[in-house]
Design a protein around this motif. Structure first.
Motif, PDB file in Angstrom:
ATOM      1  N   UNK A   1      16.228  28.215  99.284  1.00 34.00           N
ATOM      2  CA  UNK A   1      15.316  29.254  98.794  1.00 34.00           C
ATOM      3  C   UNK A   1      13.889  28.780  98.980  1.00 34.00           C
ATOM      4  N   UNK A   2      13.212  29.307  99.947  1.00 35.66           N
ATOM      5  CA  UNK A   2      11.844  28.929 100.252  1.00 35.66           C
ATOM      6  C   UNK A   2      10.867  29.869  99.546  1.00 35.66           C
ATOM      7  N   UNK A   3       9.808  29.288  99.034  1.00 39.95           N
ATOM      8  CA  UNK A   3       8.805  30.075  98.323  1.00 39.95           C
ATOM      9  C   UNK A   3       7.708  30.520  99.282  1.00 39.95           C
ATOM     10  N   UNK A   4       7.298  31.754  99.133  1.00 36.06           N
ATOM     11  CA  UNK A   4       6.196  32.283  99.930  1.00 36.06           C
ATOM     12  C   UNK A   4       4.844  32.008  99.263  1.00 36.06           C
ATOM     13  N   UNK A   5       4.879  31.689  97.975  1.00 36.72           N
ATOM     14  CA  UNK A   5       3.654  31.449  97.222  1.00 36.72           C
ATOM     15  C   UNK A   5       3.311  29.966  97.332  1.00 36.72           C
ATOM     16  N   UNK A   6       2.081  29.676  97.724  1.00 38.81           N
ATOM     17  CA  UNK A   6       1.689  28.294  97.981  1.00 38.81           C
ATOM     18  C   UNK A   6       1.602  27.463  96.706  1.00 38.81           C
ATOM     19  N   UNK A   7       1.716  26.177  96.901  1.00 38.76           N
ATOM     20  CA  UNK A   7       1.570  25.221  95.798  1.00 38.76           C
ATOM     21  C   UNK A   7       0.195  25.368  95.152  1.00 38.76           C
ATOM     22  N   UNK A   8      -0.828  25.545  95.981  1.00 36.05           N
ATOM     23  CA  UNK A   8      -2.205  25.683  95.469  1.00 36.05           C
ATOM     24  C   UNK A   8      -2.351  26.914  94.588  1.00 36.05           C
ATOM     25  N   UNK A   9      -1.704  28.012  94.957  1.00 37.62           N
ATOM     26  CA  UNK A   9      -1.749  29.233  94.148  1.00 37.62           C
ATOM     27  C   UNK A   9      -1.082  28.992  92.804  1.00 37.62           C
ATOM     28  N   UNK A  10       0.038  28.314  92.827  1.00 37.50           N
ATOM     29  CA  UNK A  10       0.740  28.009  91.576  1.00 37.50           C
ATOM     30  C   UNK A  10      -0.076  27.059  90.708  1.00 37.50           C
ATOM     31  N   UNK A  11      -0.735  26.110  91.345  1.00 36.95           N
ATOM     32  CA  UNK A  11      -1.596  25.163  90.624  1.00 36.95           C
ATOM     33  C   UNK A  11      -2.752  25.913  89.949  1.00 36.95           C
ATOM     34  N   UNK A  12      -3.344  26.867  90.663  1.00 41.18           N
ATOM     35  CA  UNK A  12      -4.429  27.671  90.097  1.00 41.18           C
ATOM     36  C   UNK A  12      -3.920  28.529  88.940  1.00 41.18           C
TER      37      UNK A  12
END
Length: 70
Positions: A1-12
């Motif tokens: 299951x690959x995420x389309x939302x970036x790590x940076x977006x989640x961090x923000x």
């Protein structure tokens, strides 16, 4: 299951959680709970691993935080 939302977006997203008031944080918890997100709860609060949440849940959280900022 690959995420389309970036790590940076989640961090923000995590940084944005810090500026929310208590009722807004409770709404984030409701989003998590209503969408079957995995979390744990104790006397210190509610905890979850944002990297393990589905893109759907993260998108709903992002949308709600944008609403709060405006």
């Amino acid at each position: 299951m690959s995420s389309e939302i970036s790590y940076e977006t989640k961090k923000q997203l995590l940084e944005d959680f810090k500026i929310l008031n208590k009722s807004e944080q409770e709404e984030i918890f409701r989003i998590l709970k209503m969408n079957d997100g995995i979390y744990s709860e104790n006397s210190n609060g509610v905890f979850f691993d944002i990297l393990k949440l589905t893109d759907e849940i993260v998108l709903k959280m992002l949308k709600f935080i944008e609403f709060c900022k405006n």
